[in-house]
Design a protein around this motif. Structure first.
Motif, PDB file in Angstrom:
ATOM      1  N   TYR A  50       0.834  -1.195   0.000  1.00 43.79           N
ATOM      2  CA  TYR A  50       0.000   0.000   0.000  1.00 43.79           C
ATOM      3  C   TYR A  50       0.871   1.247   0.000  1.00 43.79           C
ATOM      4  CZ  TYR A  50       0.943  -0.409   4.989  1.00 43.79           C
ATOM      5  OH  TYR A  50       1.560  -0.543   6.197  1.00 43.79           O
ATOM      6  N   VAL A  51       0.296   2.329  -0.537  1.00 45.84           N
ATOM      7  CA  VAL A  51       0.992   3.600  -0.656  1.00 45.84           C
ATOM      8  C   VAL A  51       0.036   4.704  -0.209  1.00 45.84           C
ATOM      9  CG1 VAL A  51       2.128   5.192  -2.245  1.00 45.84           C
ATOM     10  CG2 VAL A  51       2.235   2.730  -2.683  1.00 45.84           C
ATOM     11  N   TYR A  52       0.474   5.540   0.706  1.00 51.75           N
ATOM     12  CA  TYR A  52      -0.298   6.708   1.120  1.00 51.75           C
ATOM     13  C   TYR A  52       0.323   7.938   0.469  1.00 51.75           C
ATOM     14  CZ  TYR A  52      -2.700   4.000   4.698  1.00 51.75           C
ATOM     15  OH  TYR A  52      -3.488   3.074   5.346  1.00 51.75           O
ATOM     16  N   THR A  53      -0.445   8.627  -0.370  1.00 49.89           N
ATOM     17  CA  THR A  53      -0.001   9.878  -0.967  1.00 49.89           C
ATOM     18  C   THR A  53      -0.883  10.968  -0.378  1.00 49.89           C
ATOM     19  OG1 THR A  53       0.631   8.738  -2.998  1.00 49.89           O
ATOM     20  CG2 THR A  53       0.416  11.127  -3.112  1.00 49.89           C
ATOM     21  N   LEU A  60      -1.073  -2.751  -6.067  1.00 46.12           N
ATOM     22  CA  LEU A  60      -0.821  -1.810  -4.974  1.00 46.12           C
ATOM     23  C   LEU A  60      -2.142  -1.147  -4.603  1.00 46.12           C
ATOM     24  CD1 LEU A  60       2.383   0.166  -6.060  1.00 46.12           C
ATOM     25  CD2 LEU A  60       2.195  -1.490  -4.214  1.00 46.12           C
ATOM     26  N   VAL A  61      -2.311  -0.856  -3.339  1.00 43.98           N
ATOM     27  CA  VAL A  61      -3.466  -0.091  -2.879  1.00 43.98           C
ATOM     28  C   VAL A  61      -2.955   1.307  -2.553  1.00 43.98           C
ATOM     29  CG1 VAL A  61      -5.276   0.134  -1.145  1.00 43.98           C
ATOM     30  CG2 VAL A  61      -4.627  -2.137  -1.980  1.00 43.98           C
ATOM     31  N   HIS A  62      -3.528   2.299  -3.226  1.00 44.33           N
ATOM     32  CA  HIS A  62      -3.153   3.697  -3.030  1.00 44.33           C
ATOM     33  C   HIS A  62      -4.227   4.388  -2.204  1.00 44.33           C
ATOM     34  CE1 HIS A  62      -0.031   3.750  -6.255  1.00 44.33           C
ATOM     35  NE2 HIS A  62      -0.791   2.804  -6.758  1.00 44.33           N
ATOM     36  N   VAL A 113      -7.622   3.661  -4.080  1.00 45.61           N
ATOM     37  CA  VAL A 113      -7.501   3.187  -5.460  1.00 45.61           C
ATOM     38  C   VAL A 113      -6.692   1.902  -5.442  1.00 45.61           C
ATOM     39  CG1 VAL A 113      -6.624   3.693  -7.771  1.00 45.61           C
ATOM     40  CG2 VAL A 113      -7.530   5.548  -6.350  1.00 45.61           C
ATOM     41  N   THR A 114      -7.288   0.812  -5.918  1.00 41.40           N
ATOM     42  CA  THR A 114      -6.567  -0.445  -6.046  1.00 41.40           C
ATOM     43  C   THR A 114      -6.087  -0.558  -7.481  1.00 41.40           C
ATOM     44  OG1 THR A 114      -7.940  -1.466  -4.352  1.00 41.40           O
ATOM     45  CG2 THR A 114      -6.705  -2.950  -5.781  1.00 41.40           C
ATOM     46  N   ALA A 115      -4.772  -0.552  -7.654  1.00 42.61           N
ATOM     47  CA  ALA A 115      -4.179  -0.581  -8.998  1.00 42.61           C
ATOM     48  C   ALA A 115      -3.576  -1.947  -9.263  1.00 42.61           C
ATOM     49  CB  ALA A 115      -3.104   0.491  -9.122  1.00 42.61           C
ATOM     50  N   THR A 116      -4.004  -2.557 -10.351  1.00 40.93           N
ATOM     51  CA  THR A 116      -3.443  -3.827 -10.782  1.00 40.93           C
ATOM     52  C   THR A 116      -2.579  -3.557 -12.002  1.00 40.93           C
ATOM     53  OG1 THR A 116      -5.381  -5.010  -9.973  1.00 40.93           O
ATOM     54  CG2 THR A 116      -3.979  -6.165 -11.556  1.00 40.93           C
ATOM     55  N   TYR A 117      -1.309  -3.872 -11.879  1.00 43.09           N
ATOM     56  CA  TYR A 117      -0.347  -3.644 -12.956  1.00 43.09           C
ATOM     57  C   TYR A 117      -0.078  -4.971 -13.643  1.00 43.09           C
ATOM     58  CZ  TYR A 117       0.291   0.598 -10.240  1.00 43.09           C
ATOM     59  OH  TYR A 117       0.085   1.766  -9.557  1.00 43.09           O
TER      60      TYR A 117
END
Length: 144
Positions: A38-41, A108-110, A66-70
């Motif tokens: 996870y990422v906190y911006t 990643l979960v942003h 926002v759950t981002a699938t790369y």
């Protein structure tokens, strides 16, 4: 301000000025997991000058999620997810964070401060793919 960590100190001299905007962006990752899932911006953006109290409090339930699938193109690879902030009437793009390389495919979960337009991109080698920016809404959950 790139290169600051959680132990860095930032000093601010308050100043009231109608045309001055204060923006401070920070990115937080898990220190226990590499790569962080996870990422906190977090972005503190205020108009009217530099605030008397620059403290910014964020609660996870108030942030946009926002759950981002790369994906990977054929073979497993690595890529670098990046986040930009779009500001002003002309929507000028400012890069604000990169989480470093992650294994592809990956997720990643942003968590992001709402009310702002963020651009999400992924760099793989010399190729860069971007979403062009999306407005984040409080408590909103989405997938990319």
């Amino acid at each position: 301000m790139f290169g600051l960590d959680a132990n860095s100190q930032v000093f601010l001299i308050p100043a009231a000025s109608p045309g001055l905007t204060h923006t401070l962006a920070t990115t937080w990752l898990s220190k226990d997991l590499s790569p962080s899932p996870y990422v906190y911006t977090l972005v503190d953006r205020r108009g009217g000058g530099l605030p008397d109290d620059p403290t910014y409090h964020a609660r996870q339930k108030e942030l946009a999620k926002v759950t981002a699938t790369y994906r990977a193109s054929g073979a497993a690879a690595t890529g670098s997810p990046q986040v930009s902030l779009y500001v002003g009437d002309s929507m000028v793009e400012f890069p604000i964070s990169s989480v470093g390389d992650i294994a592809l495919p990956g997720t990643l979960v942003h968590y992001r401060t709402p009310g702002l337009v963020y651009g999400s991109s992924l760099q793989v080698g010399t190729a860069l793919t971007s979403d062009g920016g999306k407005l984040m809404k409080r408590g909103h959950t989405s997938e990319v």
